[in-house]
Design an enzyme around this catalytic site. Structure first.
Site, PDB file in Angstrom:
ATOM      1  N   SER A 264      31.130   1.473  16.238  1.00 55.66           N
ATOM      2  CA  SER A 264      30.430   0.436  17.053  1.00 55.66           C
ATOM      3  C   SER A 264      29.682   0.817  18.322  1.00 55.66           C
ATOM      4  O   SER A 264      28.714   1.657  18.492  1.00 55.66           O
ATOM      5  CB  SER A 264      31.410  -0.796  17.374  1.00 55.66           C
TER       6      SER A 264
ATOM      7  N   ASP B 111      26.158   0.260  15.839  1.00 60.35           N
ATOM      8  CA  ASP B 111      26.080  -0.288  14.477  1.00 60.35           C
ATOM      9  C   ASP B 111      25.234  -1.224  14.290  1.00 60.35           C
ATOM     10  O   ASP B 111      25.142  -1.811  13.206  1.00 60.35           O
ATOM     11  CB  ASP B 111      27.393  -0.136  13.895  1.00 60.35           C
TER      12      ASP B 111
ATOM     13  N   LYS C 235      28.977  -9.945  12.397  1.00 56.59           N
ATOM     14  CA  LYS C 235      28.107 -10.340  13.706  1.00 56.59           C
ATOM     15  C   LYS C 235      26.865  -9.543  13.441  1.00 56.59           C
ATOM     16  O   LYS C 235      26.627  -8.464  12.856  1.00 56.59           O
ATOM     17  CB  LYS C 235      28.515 -10.279  15.045  1.00 56.59           C
TER      18      LYS C 235
END
Length: 544
Positions: A113, A280, A377
């Site tokens: 991430s 990401d 998300k």
């Protein structure tokens, strides 16, 4: 194609956190380490023989090497087809969409991430289920349990696959399909937002923009959608090329790390709209001309204005936020009479609510918002939502936010992160706070009277599962809150996060600087948790 069974031994540190297993690259490069974790996942899943698996990552260092290993292990374990992003690249929301669109059995997403990348930095892997969302706890617990007793893994003897050529090839019993990582996702975005209006607003110059991809995965997505499809000026997307080390930067979309964007947006030459996404592609930061939108406010404003977006014009079934996220969206839900759910941190907790149709939009204070279009998300989606909102309302970002505050009040909010705290010290702080909880209710600290003090636990309304120890909450009679929580997204030590929130109704006080407005709560938080005293630090590592 020959299948080999390789003898191995367990590693004791393969317990997935909030978003999969994250470690330093050198940890994953240990003999059998990656292979053990992947085999533990496959051993814990049932009935995937001959089925599809989506595979891709954010392009950080070790991404391509790991993908080649996973291809050979997936072939050896009996998957029928692999759908892989070209170059081994897929944003996390795009991977979620591909799983759902192709009715895949699941997917492996290779990412850490917003954590730094490079040979000496971080790498990560998480498994997403057939709904496109992160594996629930029952899966991740099974992965870890299997990893503690594993003694062999299976891998096919085969040449590396060409990841750069789009197309399909059959290798033994497995089909390998290399897809354009952007096309399916861009088509999905076209189905959600008013692209003709966006193109007219951008090409006419009404909206000027700057999107900082931070040399991470969203560069190709933003260039295709914003520049090619919506006619933003060439160069509107900066730091667009995905790099294995993110250009030596920290791909976390906040004011501290997206400095180039922040400087541009607070300069005399600021465009109408600014945004950034993370490693990401699932997080977002939203900015206007000389204006920063907090993620909590962004979520609330999206919920309040969703009727202006074509896909959400008929209304929302409900909204959800993570517990530490400010209560701003709660106020929107209350006004419009829709349900609002408070969940633990981690997108997997929204998945059950989305699958059951209980909510349409959800978000976290950690720069993440999304909807029922995928089960992650989605940073680019959030950017397009805001652009569509600006184009419909014909107002700049700051005016949209100020009007929202006037209507609903402002939840003045900030998060203070103390990163890489020694784990024993961090755990002692939480234990100290737990010991205080029974003594706090009813106590006064200046103008703040404690209404409740507890440790958040969550019973899932869909499957009745219970998740405990999700953060210490201290709420006050005036609506203010302090929350303390250890983060599960780092790879070294622990991150103590302190969330501070004060509700302000008076419009004359809406433009206060957050750190000034929260000064009393900041002092009280230190009085309660003693993080500076216990660590010797003078302040947080990052303030957002």
């Amino acid at each position: 194609m020959q299948i080999e069974t390789i003898t191995t031994h367990p590693y004791n540190d393969q317990n997935p956190g909030t978003s999969g297993l994250r470690k330093k690259v050198k940890v994953f490069q240990q003999p059998g380490y990656l292979e053990n974790f992947i085999q533990s996942i496959f051993d814990s899943l049932d009935d995937f023989a001959g089925k599809k698996l989506v595979l891709g990552g954010d392009g950080r260092y070790f991404n391509r090497t790991a993908i080649q290993i996973i291809i050979k292990m997936a072939a050896a374990n009996g998957f029928g087809e692999l759908i892989i992003g070209q170059g081994g690249l897929l944003s996390t929301p795009a991977a979620s969409h591909l799983i759902r669109k192709n009715k895949a059995f699941g997917g492996l997403i290779l990412s850490a991430s917003h954590n730094p990348g490079g040979p000496d930095e971080d790498f990560g892997i998480k498994y997403n289920a057939d709904n496109g969302g992160p594996a629930p706890a029952k899966y991740t617990q099974a992965f870890f349990q299997r990893s503690q007793s594993i003694d062999n893994y299976r891998i096919a003897t085969m040449a590396d696959v060409d990841l750069d050529s789009i197309g399909t090839q059959q290798i033994g019993d497995i089909k390998i399909t290399i897809v354009d990582p952007v096309s399916d996702y861009a088509e999905l975005m076209q189905s959600i937002f008013d692209f003709p209006l966006l193109k007219q607003s951008i090409s006419s110059g009404y909206i000027s923009l700057c999107f900082d991809a931070m040399h991470a995965i969203t560069g190709p997505y933003a260039q295709r959608i914003l520049e090619d499809m919506l006619s933003a000026q060439p160069g509107s997307v900066i730091n667009a090329e995905p790099l294995e080390d993110f250009g030596g930067h920290h791909p976390d979309p906040n004011l501290a790390h997206a400095q180039e964007l922040a400087e541009k947006m607070f300069s005399p030459a600021a465009p109408t709209f600014g945004a950034a996404s993370d490693g990401d592609g699932d997080r977002n930061m939203i900015m206007g001309d000389h204006f920063f939108v907090t993620p909590s406010d962004s979520l609330a404003i999206m919920a309040a204005n969703a009727h202006l977006i074509p896909t959400y014009a008929k209304g929302l079934s409900g909204v959800a936020r993570s517990m530490p996220t400010s209560q701003a969206v709660d106020r929107v839900a209350a006004k419009y009479g829709i349900p609002c759910y408070e969940t633990p941190t981690g997108w997997k907790f929204f998945g059950n609510l989305l699958d059951a149709g209980k909510i349409t939009i959800c978000g976290e204070e950690s720069f993440g918002t999304g909807s029922n279009h995928v089960r992650e998300k989605d940073g680019v989606w959030a950017v397009l939502f805001w652009l569509n909102l600006i184009a419909r309302r014909r107002q700049p970002v700051a005016d949209i936010v100020h009007e929202h505050w006037q209507k609903f009040g402002r939840d003045i909010y900030s998060r203070h992160d103390y990163e890489t705290v020694a784990s024993d010290i961090a755990n002692d702080i939480i234990e100290h706070l737990r010991s205080l909880l029974p003594t706090l209710a009813g106590r006064s600290f200046g103008e703040y009277v404690v209404k409740y003090a507890d440790e958040f636990s969550y019973q899932d309304p869909i499957d009745d599962s219970i998740t405990e120890n999700q953060g210490v909450r201290i709420g006050f009679e005036n609506g203010s809150r302090i929350v303390f929580r250890l983060s599960g997204t780092g790879t070294v030590g622990a991150t103590l996060r302190i969330y501070l929130e004060r509700f302000e109704v008076n419009p004359d006080r809406h433009d206060q600087d957050a750190q000034v407005a929260l000064a009393d709560l900041i002092d009280l938080a230190e009085q309660l948790c003693e993080v500076k005293k216990r660590t010797g630090r003078t302040g947080p590592t990052v303030i957002t």
